[in-house]
Write a protein that holds these residues in place. Sequence first.
Motif, PDB file in Angstrom:
ATOM      1  N   UNK A  98      15.688  52.218  54.466  1.00 43.86           N
ATOM      2  CA  UNK A  98      14.719  51.943  53.411  1.00 43.86           C
ATOM      3  C   UNK A  98      13.543  52.914  53.486  1.00 43.86           C
ATOM      4  N   UNK A  99      13.244  53.480  52.346  1.00 51.90           N
ATOM      5  CA  UNK A  99      12.039  54.315  52.244  1.00 51.90           C
ATOM      6  C   UNK A  99      10.884  53.470  51.727  1.00 51.90           C
ATOM      7  N   UNK A 100       9.800  53.469  52.497  1.00 47.96           N
ATOM      8  CA  UNK A 100       8.588  52.803  52.021  1.00 47.96           C
ATOM      9  C   UNK A 100       7.636  53.821  51.403  1.00 47.96           C
ATOM     10  N   UNK A 101       7.892  55.095  51.693  1.00 46.57           N
ATOM     11  CA  UNK A 101       7.178  56.213  51.093  1.00 46.57           C
ATOM     12  C   UNK A 101       8.221  57.292  50.799  1.00 46.57           C
ATOM     13  N   UNK A 102       7.913  58.251  49.927  1.00 44.50           N
ATOM     14  CA  UNK A 102       8.925  59.271  49.597  1.00 44.50           C
ATOM     15  C   UNK A 102       9.458  60.034  50.805  1.00 44.50           C
ATOM     16  N   UNK A 103       8.626  60.191  51.836  1.00 40.84           N
ATOM     17  CA  UNK A 103       9.043  61.010  52.976  1.00 40.84           C
ATOM     18  C   UNK A 103       9.232  60.205  54.252  1.00 40.84           C
ATOM     19  N   UNK A 104       9.255  58.885  54.171  1.00 43.55           N
ATOM     20  CA  UNK A 104       9.404  58.086  55.377  1.00 43.55           C
ATOM     21  C   UNK A 104      10.411  56.973  55.152  1.00 43.55           C
ATOM     22  N   UNK A 105      11.457  56.961  55.962  1.00 49.14           N
ATOM     23  CA  UNK A 105      12.463  55.897  55.878  1.00 49.14           C
ATOM     24  C   UNK A 105      12.689  55.307  57.255  1.00 49.14           C
ATOM     25  N   UNK A 106      13.156  54.088  57.248  1.00 51.69           N
ATOM     26  CA  UNK A 106      13.405  53.385  58.509  1.00 51.69           C
ATOM     27  C   UNK A 106      14.612  52.482  58.316  1.00 51.69           C
ATOM     28  N   UNK A 107      15.371  52.322  59.389  1.00 51.34           N
ATOM     29  CA  UNK A 107      16.549  51.474  59.344  1.00 51.34           C
ATOM     30  C   UNK A 107      16.173  50.017  59.611  1.00 51.34           C
ATOM     31  N   UNK A 108      16.715  49.119  58.800  1.00 59.97           N
ATOM     32  CA  UNK A 108      16.405  47.697  58.930  1.00 59.97           C
ATOM     33  C   UNK A 108      17.695  46.883  59.058  1.00 59.97           C
ATOM     34  N   UNK A 109      17.593  45.767  59.792  1.00 62.95           N
ATOM     35  CA  UNK A 109      18.702  44.831  59.941  1.00 62.95           C
ATOM     36  C   UNK A 109      18.336  43.464  59.364  1.00 62.95           C
ATOM     37  N   UNK A 110      19.314  42.820  58.756  1.00 58.74           N
ATOM     38  CA  UNK A 110      19.150  41.440  58.355  1.00 58.74           C
ATOM     39  C   UNK A 110      19.392  40.506  59.526  1.00 58.74           C
ATOM     40  N   UNK A 111      19.244  39.215  59.286  1.00 58.71           N
ATOM     41  CA  UNK A 111      19.273  38.238  60.368  1.00 58.71           C
ATOM     42  C   UNK A 111      20.677  37.815  60.762  1.00 58.71           C
ATOM     43  N   UNK A 112      21.685  38.185  60.010  1.00 58.72           N
ATOM     44  CA  UNK A 112      23.053  37.793  60.348  1.00 58.72           C
ATOM     45  C   UNK A 112      23.448  36.490  59.683  1.00 58.72           C
ATOM     46  N   UNK A 113      24.700  36.444  59.248  1.00 64.42           N
ATOM     47  CA  UNK A 113      25.245  35.232  58.663  1.00 64.42           C
ATOM     48  C   UNK A 113      26.662  35.036  59.211  1.00 64.42           C
ATOM     49  N   UNK A 114      26.963  33.820  59.627  1.00 63.71           N
ATOM     50  CA  UNK A 114      28.221  33.544  60.309  1.00 63.71           C
ATOM     51  C   UNK A 114      29.344  33.302  59.306  1.00 63.71           C
ATOM     52  N   UNK A 115      30.424  34.011  59.506  1.00 63.71           N
ATOM     53  CA  UNK A 115      31.652  33.808  58.732  1.00 63.71           C
ATOM     54  C   UNK A 115      32.723  33.311  59.699  1.00 63.71           C
ATOM     55  N   UNK A 116      33.287  32.159  59.403  1.00 66.95           N
ATOM     56  CA  UNK A 116      34.339  31.582  60.237  1.00 66.95           C
ATOM     57  C   UNK A 116      35.584  31.390  59.380  1.00 66.95           C
ATOM     58  N   UNK A 117      36.684  31.987  59.811  1.00 64.41           N
ATOM     59  CA  UNK A 117      37.944  31.886  59.081  1.00 64.41           C
ATOM     60  C   UNK A 117      38.913  31.074  59.930  1.00 64.41           C
ATOM     61  N   UNK A 118      39.332  29.938  59.421  1.00 60.52           N
ATOM     62  CA  UNK A 118      40.248  29.077  60.162  1.00 60.52           C
ATOM     63  C   UNK A 118      41.691  29.406  59.801  1.00 60.52           C
ATOM     64  N   UNK A 119      42.561  29.232  60.774  1.00 57.01           N
ATOM     65  CA  UNK A 119      43.990  29.549  60.550  1.00 57.01           C
ATOM     66  C   UNK A 119      44.757  28.353  60.026  1.00 57.01           C
TER      67      UNK A 119
END
Length: 119
Positions: A98-119
């Motif tokens: 994500x760029x917060x300014x035209x010349x500055x970007x930073x990598x961001x992570x979301x909080x995670x969401x659990x996906x469970x697939x049952x057989x």
Amino acid sequence: VQLQAFGGGLVQAGGSLRLSCAASGSIFSINNMGWYRQAPGKQRELVASITSGGAGNYADSVTARFTISRDNAKNTVYLQMNSLKPEDTAVYYCNADIRVQPTYSRNHWGQGTLVTVSS
């Protein structure tokens, strides 16, 4: 700047889920966005990524089953997951450069969401 993910849950094998992840805050623009996952006892791995122009890239294990897309006006990335398998069970994390300014970007992570697939 925050990334918030939604859409995880429990689904039977063969089913579908759609994850979404919205970026909020002071955002100038967003470059690549993507989804990663981490299964218990395993390292975090890239599932799919998408450029600002909409070009997608997929892990071999999800090609033809998952589709990544984004809505640049909403600063949101989606992951449509079809034909889910038990081995897709993991915590899914969104990621964005994500760029917060035209010349500055930073990598961001979301909080995670659990996906469970049952057989």
